[in-house]
Design a protein around this motif. Structure first.
Motif, PDB file in Angstrom:
ATOM      1  N   HIS A 223       0.794  -1.232   0.000  1.00 46.68           N
ATOM      2  CA  HIS A 223       0.000   0.000   0.000  1.00 46.68           C
ATOM      3  C   HIS A 223       0.827   1.283   0.000  1.00 46.68           C
ATOM      4  CE1 HIS A 223      -0.066  -0.681   4.535  1.00 46.68           C
ATOM      5  NE2 HIS A 223       0.389   0.547   4.443  1.00 46.68           N
ATOM      6  N   HIS A 224       2.097   1.205   0.420  1.00 49.02           N
ATOM      7  CA  HIS A 224       2.905   2.430   0.400  1.00 49.02           C
ATOM      8  C   HIS A 224       3.560   2.654  -0.967  1.00 49.02           C
ATOM      9  CE1 HIS A 224       5.778  -0.762   0.983  1.00 49.02           C
ATOM     10  NE2 HIS A 224       6.775   0.060   0.727  1.00 49.02           N
ATOM     11  N   ILE A 227      -0.463   4.887  -5.216  1.00 50.96           N
ATOM     12  CA  ILE A 227      -1.690   5.551  -4.777  1.00 50.96           C
ATOM     13  C   ILE A 227      -2.863   4.877  -5.493  1.00 50.96           C
ATOM     14  CG2 ILE A 227      -2.972   7.728  -4.790  1.00 50.96           C
ATOM     15  CD1 ILE A 227      -0.222   9.156  -4.662  1.00 50.96           C
ATOM     16  N   LEU A 253     -14.776   0.260   7.311  1.00 51.51           N
ATOM     17  CA  LEU A 253     -14.226   1.581   7.631  1.00 51.51           C
ATOM     18  C   LEU A 253     -12.842   1.809   7.031  1.00 51.51           C
ATOM     19  CD1 LEU A 253     -15.312   1.732  11.390  1.00 51.51           C
ATOM     20  CD2 LEU A 253     -16.436   2.784   9.414  1.00 51.51           C
ATOM     21  N   CYS A 254     -12.031   0.759   6.960  1.00 55.42           N
ATOM     22  CA  CYS A 254     -10.657   0.958   6.488  1.00 55.42           C
ATOM     23  C   CYS A 254     -10.628   1.319   5.001  1.00 55.42           C
ATOM     24  CB  CYS A 254      -9.814  -0.285   6.769  1.00 55.42           C
ATOM     25  SG  CYS A 254      -9.599  -0.588   8.543  1.00 55.42           S
ATOM     26  N   THR A 255     -11.449   0.625   4.213  1.00 58.47           N
ATOM     27  CA  THR A 255     -11.418   0.908   2.767  1.00 58.47           C
ATOM     28  C   THR A 255     -11.959   2.305   2.468  1.00 58.47           C
ATOM     29  OG1 THR A 255     -13.565  -0.164   2.440  1.00 58.47           O
ATOM     30  CG2 THR A 255     -11.607  -1.526   2.129  1.00 58.47           C
ATOM     31  N   LYS A 256     -12.732   2.876   3.395  1.00 63.57           N
ATOM     32  CA  LYS A 256     -13.216   4.249   3.193  1.00 63.57           C
ATOM     33  C   LYS A 256     -12.066   5.245   3.136  1.00 63.57           C
ATOM     34  CE  LYS A 256     -17.853   3.962   5.003  1.00 63.57           C
ATOM     35  NZ  LYS A 256     -18.627   3.873   6.226  1.00 63.57           N
ATOM     36  N   VAL A 257     -10.941   4.900   3.766  1.00 60.70           N
ATOM     37  CA  VAL A 257      -9.794   5.813   3.722  1.00 60.70           C
ATOM     38  C   VAL A 257      -8.661   5.184   2.902  1.00 60.70           C
ATOM     39  CG1 VAL A 257     -10.375   7.065   5.820  1.00 60.70           C
ATOM     40  CG2 VAL A 257      -8.961   5.012   5.993  1.00 60.70           C
ATOM     41  N   ASN A 258      -9.034   4.421   1.887  1.00 60.24           N
ATOM     42  CA  ASN A 258      -8.073   3.837   0.930  1.00 60.24           C
ATOM     43  C   ASN A 258      -7.149   2.798   1.545  1.00 60.24           C
ATOM     44  OD1 ASN A 258      -9.078   5.658  -0.943  1.00 60.24           O
ATOM     45  ND2 ASN A 258      -7.464   7.175  -0.553  1.00 60.24           N
ATOM     46  N   MET A 259      -7.527   2.265   2.688  1.00 58.82           N
ATOM     47  CA  MET A 259      -6.658   1.261   3.305  1.00 58.82           C
ATOM     48  C   MET A 259      -7.342  -0.107   3.238  1.00 58.82           C
ATOM     49  SD  MET A 259      -3.829   2.705   4.158  1.00 58.82           S
ATOM     50  CE  MET A 259      -2.991   1.788   5.447  1.00 58.82           C
TER      51      MET A 259
ATOM     52  N   PHE B 166     -10.128  11.125   9.614  1.00 60.09           N
ATOM     53  CA  PHE B 166      -8.777  10.888   9.096  1.00 60.09           C
ATOM     54  C   PHE B 166      -8.557   9.416   8.767  1.00 60.09           C
ATOM     55  CE2 PHE B 166      -7.955  14.748  11.636  1.00 60.09           C
ATOM     56  CZ  PHE B 166      -7.275  15.501  10.701  1.00 60.09           C
ATOM     57  N   GLY B 167      -8.887   8.580   9.745  1.00 55.54           N
ATOM     58  CA  GLY B 167      -8.380   7.206   9.679  1.00 55.54           C
ATOM     59  C   GLY B 167      -9.427   6.125   9.577  1.00 55.54           C
ATOM     60  N   GLY B 168     -10.660   6.483   9.197  1.00 55.49           N
ATOM     61  CA  GLY B 168     -11.696   5.487   8.982  1.00 55.49           C
ATOM     62  C   GLY B 168     -12.335   5.016  10.266  1.00 55.49           C
ATOM     63  N   VAL B 174      -6.292   4.071  10.738  1.00 55.46           N
ATOM     64  CA  VAL B 174      -5.330   3.293   9.941  1.00 55.46           C
ATOM     65  C   VAL B 174      -4.626   4.120   8.862  1.00 55.46           C
ATOM     66  CG1 VAL B 174      -6.561   1.130  10.287  1.00 55.46           C
ATOM     67  CG2 VAL B 174      -7.154   2.554   8.329  1.00 55.46           C
ATOM     68  N   ASN B 175      -4.699   5.460   8.961  1.00 56.64           N
ATOM     69  CA  ASN B 175      -4.381   6.256   7.784  1.00 56.64           C
ATOM     70  C   ASN B 175      -2.946   6.728   7.640  1.00 56.64           C
ATOM     71  OD1 ASN B 175      -5.196   7.756  10.164  1.00 56.64           O
ATOM     72  ND2 ASN B 175      -4.810   9.552   8.935  1.00 56.64           N
ATOM     73  N   ILE B 177       0.738   6.413   6.851  1.00 59.45           N
ATOM     74  CA  ILE B 177       1.504   5.409   6.111  1.00 59.45           C
ATOM     75  C   ILE B 177       2.879   5.979   5.781  1.00 59.45           C
ATOM     76  CG2 ILE B 177      -0.561   4.312   5.113  1.00 59.45           C
ATOM     77  CD1 ILE B 177      -0.105   5.956   2.599  1.00 59.45           C
ATOM     78  N   SER B 182      -3.144   8.338   4.014  1.00 62.02           N
ATOM     79  CA  SER B 182      -3.753   7.504   2.985  1.00 62.02           C
ATOM     80  C   SER B 182      -4.760   8.258   2.137  1.00 62.02           C
ATOM     81  CB  SER B 182      -4.430   6.278   3.620  1.00 62.02           C
ATOM     82  OG  SER B 182      -5.538   6.691   4.384  1.00 62.02           O
ATOM     83  N   LYS B 183      -5.190   9.410   2.602  1.00 63.95           N
ATOM     84  CA  LYS B 183      -6.119  10.203   1.777  1.00 63.95           C
ATOM     85  C   LYS B 183      -6.010  11.679   2.132  1.00 63.95           C
ATOM     86  CE  LYS B 183     -10.509  10.428   4.284  1.00 63.95           C
ATOM     87  NZ  LYS B 183     -10.401  11.844   4.488  1.00 63.95           N
ATOM     88  N   TYR B 383      -0.524  15.309   0.180  1.00 60.19           N
ATOM     89  CA  TYR B 383      -0.857  14.560   1.398  1.00 60.19           C
ATOM     90  C   TYR B 383      -0.020  13.299   1.533  1.00 60.19           C
ATOM     91  CZ  TYR B 383      -3.505  11.370  -1.559  1.00 60.19           C
ATOM     92  OH  TYR B 383      -3.847  10.460  -2.516  1.00 60.19           O
ATOM     93  N   ARG B 384       0.681  12.899   0.464  1.00 64.63           N
ATOM     94  CA  ARG B 384       1.588  11.764   0.615  1.00 64.63           C
ATOM     95  C   ARG B 384       2.656  11.793  -0.473  1.00 64.63           C
ATOM     96  NH1 ARG B 384      -1.084   5.911  -0.961  1.00 64.63           N
ATOM     97  NH2 ARG B 384       1.098   5.317  -1.014  1.00 64.63           N
TER      98      ARG B 384
END
Lengths: 322, 508
Positions: A223-224, A227, A253-259, B166-168, B174-175, B177, B182-183, B383-384
């Motif tokens: 994931h790093h 994008i 919830l995690c996929t909502k922030v691209n994770m 921020f982090g879901g 989790v954001n 990285i 992450s966003k 942002y990243r």
């Protein structure tokens, strides 16, 4: 529980991080409703009841005990047994109590290796004598005891009978409140056998809003390294995401922030082995006609054990394979 | 619970210690005269994160290490992401850096509020020797009323809403990285965060007012803070910015001596030159100390390498606060406690850590408001950043609410972790907490004094001021931190029995 006396509720942490306790606090305004309907009789994080109080309660005194954290030492086992005895309903609350959770990644190592990294073979440690913590130490004023460290991280159900399982790392507060209401309203019987609550039998993919384009995976990425394209299924883009093999309840919830999902709610559907379920799901998604090519693609996934079993390393099927 | 040891001392146990994060136990040993011969604070668990981080892809550690502590997951998230940045040699884009600090400051306010109202506060609002069945958040709500309770609940709720933006996830976001976030932040999200930050400033100021009226307005409490058995002159540690002002997310580690003179200021990556950890066989938790001074055991003073890393320590190392309302609160704090509003003379009163925590709440809230109003905060590109270098080694450091937090990773050329080392917030304070508990026990327990539940709670107040988190501290071994106090006498008899109040069935 009856109409005259309020229900008695306990929350305990064994080998845990405190996140489960926080998730109970996160029910927010409902906390006031909860304490209106129930008395807290043990909750070390928030209230001043000691072990001797619990020991003094009659058997079955606690109506609902939420037990979070895994069992990794003798004190945690003792508390698991004590709370089972004192509770009508015992709930394994959160991933650690259900299947070991993240601390169970330690089952990939021996206790000797864990001790070495913490106490002797560690760059900041000043320990020329190689001192290690031990269960009993004689001091000038008397003996000092600390709990015995177990070889593996165990689930609550490895020690005692468990009535309900509320999954998640931690369980999401809205789900927790639903379960509390169901319990206090008498909708859930006191005794059950490891019955799931606060989740559904669907998968995280069913809750996820990212679009599936039915594109086969032709390579994996970390994931790093890249994008992701917004709005598109992360797994189809080559980011390992366990949503397909993970039961829902979190709200994706995690996929909502691209994770990508790491599977904290445990295996979905009838599956018992989350990693095997994920590999099974992956088989049909790979852009590989031949088995050899599929193998090459799977080999691109770094640390499959620590990823596919991130939260379930203590689960029964894995025992003996560590 | 009181028992007699084979050495003939009498032991009083407090087990578990309560209203904190994690597990712990206190054993107090009484000699034949009924005085405290010694006192041990034990941490009964270890989880082994250092070892099982090995073999994991380094970018997964910001998702794994927050499970060291579910109370302060953001601290581990940020320290871990910062270590990853350094592993990959990534220079963070400006918006990424601001976003992280913004998220962190909002978390800080929320976390400090939890301690003030739910963990430490009940001792003051309800009273140190009040009924233990109501000496908790629920009791506090009953006493202060639903209006104030609503404010507290909103602070926590909005704080977790911010974490989710921020982090879901509200707990364990989790954001962060390697390379940033992450966003990016949308304009709509920014507006909501602005509202939340405004409320946080207001709430932090309200909390200071409450502290003034409930604690400072009560002469008994002021006397307990200033003259009770709760004071240790130790070194202080904390992160500071280029102007020596407190910063929670970034900066250099500054250490001042018990008189307030700078001992050292170093970039976090040099931590191994300055800090080492002792191992004792009777506890799973290590004892860090300052290498330049040396380990002299569990004692305070200038000759002892014991240091503290608490909100109070951070004010002690800071020349000033970075925001105006916090600066005013800082000056008032020092003027009251040392007579010198400049802050040059450090404060060592353990119970005053509660006050310092509220000063930090104001600072973090004001800083969040500054950041959320920076036009670059919603930049959709910066942002990243993606890594370009072969990964190797990195150190990430933030001020966890409970002390300086350091993550140190070494990876192979594929970014797989070979070694990880962690020195977490509470561990820094382990020696000082042990000393504070012993000091309180020695100051309070004497021959002929009844070892009441309330007295034992006053001993627990010595550790509660630190807001310790033994979930964090026991990342290396499974830790249990509820507390036990035991006292034994030299002739083998039970000198005093420390009892908690009877079963609190109406604890609510």
């Amino acid at each position: 529980m009856n109409a005259v006396s309020k229900a008695k509720v306990a929350m305990y942490w064994a080998g845990s991080c405190g996140g489960c306790d926080i998730s109970l606090l996160e029910i927010g305004p409902h906390l006031l409703e909860l304490v209106a309907a129930a008395d807290v009789v043990f909750w070390p994080c928030a209230a001043d009841f000691k072990y001797h109080h619990v020991a003094s309660y009659p058997d079955g005194y606690i109506d609902l005990c939420l037990f979070n954290g895994s069992v990794r030492n003798s004190e945690q086992e003792r508390m698991a047994r004590l709370l089972r005895q004192k509770s009508k309903t015992l709930v394994a609350y959160g991933a650690c109590a259900i299947s070991g959770g993240i601390p169970a990644l330690a089952n990939l190592a021996t206790p000797e290796e864990l001790f070495a990294r913490s106490y002797t073979d560690c760059p900041s440690v000043d320990n020329p004598g190689g001192v290690l913590p031990r269960t009993e130490t004689e001091s000038l004023v008397g003996e000092l005891e600390i709990p015995h460290f177990y070889p593996q991280v165990l689930r609550l159900s490895d020690i005692v009978e468990v009535d309900y399982l509320i999954p998640g790392c931690p369980p999401q507060a809205t789900r927790v409140w639903e379960v509390c209401q169901a319990f206090l309203g008498g909708a859930l019987p006191a005794r059950a056998h490891e019955q799931l609550a606060g989740c559904t039998d669907k998968s995280v993919c069913d809750e996820c809003t990212l679009e599936k384009r039915l594109v086969k995976i032709s390579g994996f990425r970390r994931h790093h390294e890249a994008i992701p394209e917004p709005g598109w299924c992360l797994l189809e883009q080559g980011f390992v995401c366990l949503g397909a093999a993970t039961r829902s309840g979190c709200g994706a919830l995690c996929t909502k922030v691209n994770m990508p999902c790491r599977g904290c709610y445990g295996p979905s559907g009838e599956a018992r082995d989350q990693g095997a379920a994920f590999i099974g799901a992956l088989g049909s998604l790979l852009n590989a006609e031949l088995e050899a090519r599929a193998g090459e693609l799977i080999d691109q996934i770094v640390d499959p054990a620590g990823t596919f079993y991130r939260f379930t390393m203590s689960d029964g099927d894995l025992k003996g394979h560590r | 619970m009181s028992t007699t040891t084979s050495s003939g001392t009498r032991r009083i146990s407090i087990d578990p210690v309560t209203r904190l994060e994690g597990h712990g136990k206190i054993d107090i040993f009484l000699d034949a005269d009924g005085e405290v011969a010694d006192c041990f604070f034990q941490v009964p668990e270890l989880r082994g994160f250092e070892r099982f981080c090995e073999g994991r892809p380094v970018e997964e550690l910001p998702r794994i290490t927050p499970r060291i502590c579910g109370v302060c997951p953001e601290a581990h998230l940020m320290a871990s992401a910062k270590a990853c940045d350094e592993v990959y040699g990534i220079e963070l884009p400006p918006t990424a850096r601001m976003l992280r600090e913004l998220q962190y400051c909002l978390f800080y306010v929320t976390d400090h509020a939890t301690h003030f109202y739910a963990l430490g506060g009940p001792d003051f609002v309800m009273g140190p020797e009040s009924d233990p069945a109501t000496r908790n958040l629920i009791g506090v709500i009953g006493k202060v009323g639903l209006e104030i309770a609503g404010k507290v609940i909103r602070c926590r709720q909005w704080g977790h809403e911010a974490a989710a933006i921020f982090g879901g996830r509200p707990v364990n976001p989790v954001n962060a990285i390697p390379g940033g976030m992450s966003k990016p932040l949308s304009a709509e999200e920014r507006n909501r965060l602005d509202e939340i930050a405004c409320y946080m400033v207001e709430f932090a100021e309200f909390t200071l007012e409450l502290f003034r009226s409930v604690v400072l307005g009560n002469q008994q409490y002021v006397d307990l803070i200033l003259n009770g058995p709760y004071r240790h002159a130790t070194y202080s540690m904390g992160l500071v910015d280029a102007k020596n002002r407190s910063n929670y997310y970034d900066g250099e580690v500054r250490v001042v001596d018990p008189d307030g003179r700078e001992l050292v200021k170093y970039p976090p990556r040099d931590y191994l030159q300055h800090v080492a950890e002792r191992v004792e066989p009777w506890t799973y938790l290590k004892f860090p100390y300052l290498k330049a001074v040396g380990w002299k055991g569990l004692v305070d003073g200038k000759e002892s390498g014991v240091y503290r890393a608490t909100p109070q320590s951070r004010l002690n190392v800071a020349d000033a606060m970075s925001t105006p309302k916090a600066q005013a609160a800082y000056e008032q704090y020092f003027e009251t406690l040392t007579g010198d509003r400049s802050g040059k003379r450090p404060v060592h009163h353990t119970l005053a850590i509660h006050w310092a925590r509220v000063v930090e709440m104001i600072n973090a809230a004001e800083r969040a408001l500054e950041l959320v109003r920076d036009p670059e905060i919603t930049n959709q590109e910066k942002y990243r950043a993606l890594p370009t270098r072969t990964p190797s080694e990195g150190v990430g450091c933030v001020e966890a609410p409970r002390g300086t937090l350091t993550h140190h990773y070494i990876t192979d050329e594929n970014g797989i972790v070979r070694r990880a080392n962690l020195i977490v917030g509470t561990t820094n304070n382990h020696a000082a907490i042990s000393m504070s508990i012993k000091q309180a026990a020695q100051g309070l327990i004497h021959r002929g004094v009844e070892v009441s539940e309330g007295l034992l709670n006053k001993i627990e107040m010595a550790f509660r001021a630190y807001d310790p988190c033994y979930g964090c501290a026991t990342h290396s071994l499974p830790g249990q931190m509820p507390m036990t106090v035991r006292v034994r006498a030299a002739d083998g008899t039970v000198l005093a029995e420390g009892r908690r109040a009877a079963r609190g069935s109406d604890n609510g």
